[in-house]
Write a protein that holds these residues in place. Structure first.
Motif, PDB file in Angstrom:
ATOM      1  N   LYS A  71       8.614   4.594   2.402  1.00 29.89           N
ATOM      2  CA  LYS A  71       7.473   4.023   3.093  1.00 29.89           C
ATOM      3  C   LYS A  71       6.215   4.532   2.397  1.00 29.89           C
ATOM      4  CE  LYS A  71       5.430   3.448   7.702  1.00 29.89           C
ATOM      5  NZ  LYS A  71       5.477   3.895   9.124  1.00 29.89           N
ATOM      6  N   ILE A  72       5.410   3.604   1.884  1.00 29.76           N
ATOM      7  CA  ILE A  72       4.281   3.954   1.018  1.00 29.76           C
ATOM      8  C   ILE A  72       2.986   3.353   1.551  1.00 29.76           C
ATOM      9  CG2 ILE A  72       3.317   3.678  -1.306  1.00 29.76           C
ATOM     10  CD1 ILE A  72       6.175   3.640  -2.370  1.00 29.76           C
ATOM     11  N   ALA A  73       1.921   4.117   1.431  1.00 26.52           N
ATOM     12  CA  ALA A  73       0.583   3.619   1.774  1.00 26.52           C
ATOM     13  C   ALA A  73      -0.344   3.813   0.583  1.00 26.52           C
ATOM     14  CB  ALA A  73       0.025   4.347   2.993  1.00 26.52           C
ATOM     15  N   CYS A 105      -1.309  -4.336  -2.123  1.00 28.80           N
ATOM     16  CA  CYS A 105      -0.503  -3.921  -0.967  1.00 28.80           C
ATOM     17  C   CYS A 105       0.181  -5.123  -0.319  1.00 28.80           C
ATOM     18  CB  CYS A 105      -1.383  -3.221   0.062  1.00 28.80           C
ATOM     19  SG  CYS A 105      -2.036  -1.627  -0.462  1.00 28.80           S
ATOM     20  N   TRP A 108       3.296  -6.143  -2.331  1.00 27.98           N
ATOM     21  CA  TRP A 108       4.422  -5.194  -2.300  1.00 27.98           C
ATOM     22  C   TRP A 108       4.729  -4.670  -0.903  1.00 27.98           C
ATOM     23  CZ3 TRP A 108       7.695  -5.030  -6.096  1.00 27.98           C
ATOM     24  CH2 TRP A 108       7.279  -5.414  -7.369  1.00 27.98           C
ATOM     25  N   TYR A 110       2.990  -2.820   1.156  1.00 22.14           N
ATOM     26  CA  TYR A 110       2.548  -1.460   1.447  1.00 22.14           C
ATOM     27  C   TYR A 110       1.464  -1.513   2.522  1.00 22.14           C
ATOM     28  CZ  TYR A 110       4.533  -0.481  -3.220  1.00 22.14           C
ATOM     29  OH  TYR A 110       5.350  -0.375  -4.320  1.00 22.14           O
ATOM     30  N   CYS A 112      -2.136  -0.667   3.570  1.00 22.82           N
ATOM     31  CA  CYS A 112      -3.389  -0.427   2.850  1.00 22.82           C
ATOM     32  C   CYS A 112      -4.396   0.147   3.838  1.00 22.82           C
ATOM     33  CB  CYS A 112      -3.901  -1.731   2.247  1.00 22.82           C
ATOM     34  SG  CYS A 112      -5.181  -1.489   0.995  1.00 22.82           S
ATOM     35  N   TYR A 167       4.075   8.614   6.234  1.00 25.71           N
ATOM     36  CA  TYR A 167       4.649   7.927   5.076  1.00 25.71           C
ATOM     37  C   TYR A 167       5.472   8.892   4.242  1.00 25.71           C
ATOM     38  CZ  TYR A 167       1.214   4.439   6.403  1.00 25.71           C
ATOM     39  OH  TYR A 167       0.491   3.523   7.116  1.00 25.71           O
TER      40      TYR A 167
END
Length: 431
Positions: A71-73, A105, A108, A110, A112, A167
Motif C-alpha cells: 500500500k503506497i502513498a 497516482c 497506478w 496510489y 495522493c 501505508y
C-alpha cells in the motif's frame, strides 16, 4: 411350448444379449475408471500447488497477489511561510506539478496526499503550542524558541509522520517534484531491491549530481520511506533535529533577522536523522561490538549552546564521511545495487542514461544533470509546464482531457481546496 430348436435359439440369443451387456458393463467400468484416474491426477497436481481446483486455485493466486501488493502513498506538502517571497505565484507555477503527481497516482491506484496543514510552525514563539511544548515527550522538546520552524519546509516531517503508519511505503516529493516516466510504478524500485536480495533497505534518497564520485550528500526534494521500525524512528529523529538538539538550537542566525537559509531548513535534519537512526539500530543489533559513534559535529558546544558543526560552518555534519567509513555505497539498480552490502539500510539512488533510474534528477540546482533527464523517473524542476519537455506536456494534456484531472483553489488565499482525477479526489488538507 417351445420346440427343442426354438429353445436352443432362445438360449443363444440370451447368451449373446448377456455377453453384450457384460461387454458394455466392462467398457463402461473402464471409462469410469479412466475418468477417475484422470480426475485424480488433475486434483493431485493441484494438491501439490495448494489443494485447490483449477478455478479456485486461480482465484486464490489473484487474491494472494492483491494481498502482497504494498500500500503506497505519494505525499507532497506546502504551507505558506516567509521561506518563499511570493506564495501565490509559487502555487500558480506549481498547479500542473500537482496535477502531474495526482495523475500518476490515478494511473497506478496510489493514494495522493497534498497536505497544507501547519503543525511544526505552531512551536515557534507565539504559536499555540509554544507555551506547552515542555509538557510533551522528550522527542518533542525544543530549544528556547525554534524560530526556524516557521519555514514551511519543516512541515513535511509532521506530514510524513501522519501518513506513514497508514501505508507500507510513502514517497515524498517537493511541490516542484514531477513524475517524468508515468509508466513506471513505485514498486519497480522495491522489486529491484527484492531481486538483488537487498531486503534491509528502509529508505531510498536521491543523489544530486548522479556522478560516480561516491557523493552521498543530497537534496531532500524526494525520499521513499518504509513503514518499519527504522522508518518510524528516522522521522522521529528528523523531527528531534527540527526541534533543536542544543539549548540554543542547531545553528546561529547569521542574518540576525531570522531570515531563511538552506541550512536552517529540513535538509540538514534528514542528514542527521539518517546517521542517528543508523547509529541507533547498529548499536542495538551489535551490542557486543565496539559502539559506533556519531561525528563530533552533532554534539552540542557547551559555550555556544549550538551544534559543534556551527563553529566551522560544517552544515553537512560529516554525513558522507560517516557512511563511507561503513563502506556504504550509492546504487539502487544493476551493478551499483549488486555491490552494496546486503545489510545496508539506506540506498542512495542514481539516475543515468539507463532503462532504470533513481528517484529523480535535480534540474533546479545542478544544470549538468540535464543529460540524464530523458530517461529519468522524475525531475526536481520548478519551472512551469510550458518549459517541460514536449512529451511531458502531451502527457499532462492527456491527464487533463482523458483522465479529467483538475483542482479547485481558494479564491482568496489561492491555496488548494480539492484535487483529483476521474476516480476521485486526492487528500487536500488546509487549516
Amino acid at each position: 411350448m417351445l420346440s427343442p430348436n426354438s429353445m436352443k435359439h432362445a438360449m443363444e440369443d440370451k447368451l449373446k444379449n448377456n455377453n453384450f451387456k457384460s461387454r458394455s458393463a466392462i467398457l463402461f467400468l473402464c471409462i469410469v475408471l479412466s475418468l477417475l484416474y484422470n480426475v485424480g491426477h488433475i486434483v493431485g497436481t493441484k494438491i501439490v500447488d495448494g489443494g485447490y481446483y483449477l478455478k479456485d486455485f486461480k482465484e486464490q493466486q489473484i487474491t494472494q497477489h492483491r494481498h502482497h501488493r504494498p500500500k503506497i502513498a505519494v505525499l507532497s506538502s506546502f504551507v505558506a511561510s516567509t521561506m518563499w517571497s511570493d506564495t501565490a505565484k509559487m502555487i500558480d507555477n506549481a498547479v500542473d506539478h500537482i496535477l502531474n503527481r495526482e495523475c500518476y497516482c490515478h494511473l497506478w491506484n496510489y493514494d495522493c496526499i497534498f497536505n497544507q496543514t501547519m503543525e511544526m510552525g505552531l512551536y515557534v514563539e507565539g504559536g499555540i503550542r509554544y507555551n506547552s511544548q515542555y509538557n510533551n515527550t522528550s522527542s518533542q522538546k525544543t530549544s528556547k524558541n525554534p524560530w526556524w520552524l516557521k519555514f514551511g519546509a519543516w512541515e513535511r516531517v509532521a506530514h510524513l509522520q501522519a501518513a506513514l503508519p497508514n501505508y507500507d511505503w510513502v514517497l515524498y516529493g517537493d511541490l516542484d517534484y514531477i513524475i517524468k516516466d508515468m509508466s513506471r510504478p513505485i514498486e519497480s524500485f522495491l522489486k529491484e531491491f527484492e531481486l538483488y536480495g537487498k531486503n534491509d533497505i528502509h529508505v531510498l534518497v536521491p543523489r544530486d549530481d548522479n556522478t560516480d564520485d561516491g557523493m552521498l550528500d543530497f537534496s531532500s526534494f524526494s525520499v521513499l520511506i518504509k513503514n518499519s521500525p527504522f522508518g518510524i524512528r528516522l522521522l522521529r529523529n528528523w523531527r528531534a533535529f527540527g526541534m533543536g538538539l542544543c539549548p540554543n538550537g542547531n545553528f546561529r542566525d547569521k542574518s540576525k533577522k531570522q531570515e531563511y537559509s538552506w541550512y536552517l531548513s529540513d535538509q540538514v535534519g534528514l542528514w542527521y536523522a539518517l546517521m542517528k537512526t543508523h547509529n541507533d539500530f547498529h548499536n542495538e543489533m551489535y551490542p557486543n561490538n565496539s559502539r559506533l559513534k556519531l561525528p563530533y559535529t552533532v554534539k552540542c558546544n557547551q559555550t555556544t549552546g549550538l551544534l559543534q558543526a556551527d563553529t566551522d560552518d560544517n552544515f553537512w555534519l560529516d554525513m558522507a564521511h560517516y557512511f563511507r567509513a561503513l563502506r556504504y555505497q550509492p546504487g539502487n539498480y544493476g551493478v551499483d545495487l549488486e555491490r552494496i552490502d546486503d545489510r545496508q539500510m539506506i540506498a542512495w539512488s542514481t539516475s543515468k542514461n539507463d532503462s532504470m533510474s533513481g528517484l529523480g534528477v535535480d534540474r533546479n540546482w545542478f544544470p549538468n544533470t540535464e543529460r540524464f533527464a530523458a530517461t529519468a523517473f522524475a525531475l526536481h524542476y520548478k519551472k512551469p509546464s510550458e518549459y517541460w519537455d514536449p512529451e511531458m506536456q502531451i502527457e499532462l494534456s492527456m491527464c487533463k482531457r482523458v483522465h479529467a484531472c483538475s483542482l479547485v483553489r481558494n479564491e482568496t488565499s489561492g491555496m488548494i481546496l480539492q484535487v483529483g482525477c476521474g476516480r476521485g479526489n486526492a487528500t487536500a488538507t488546509e487549516i
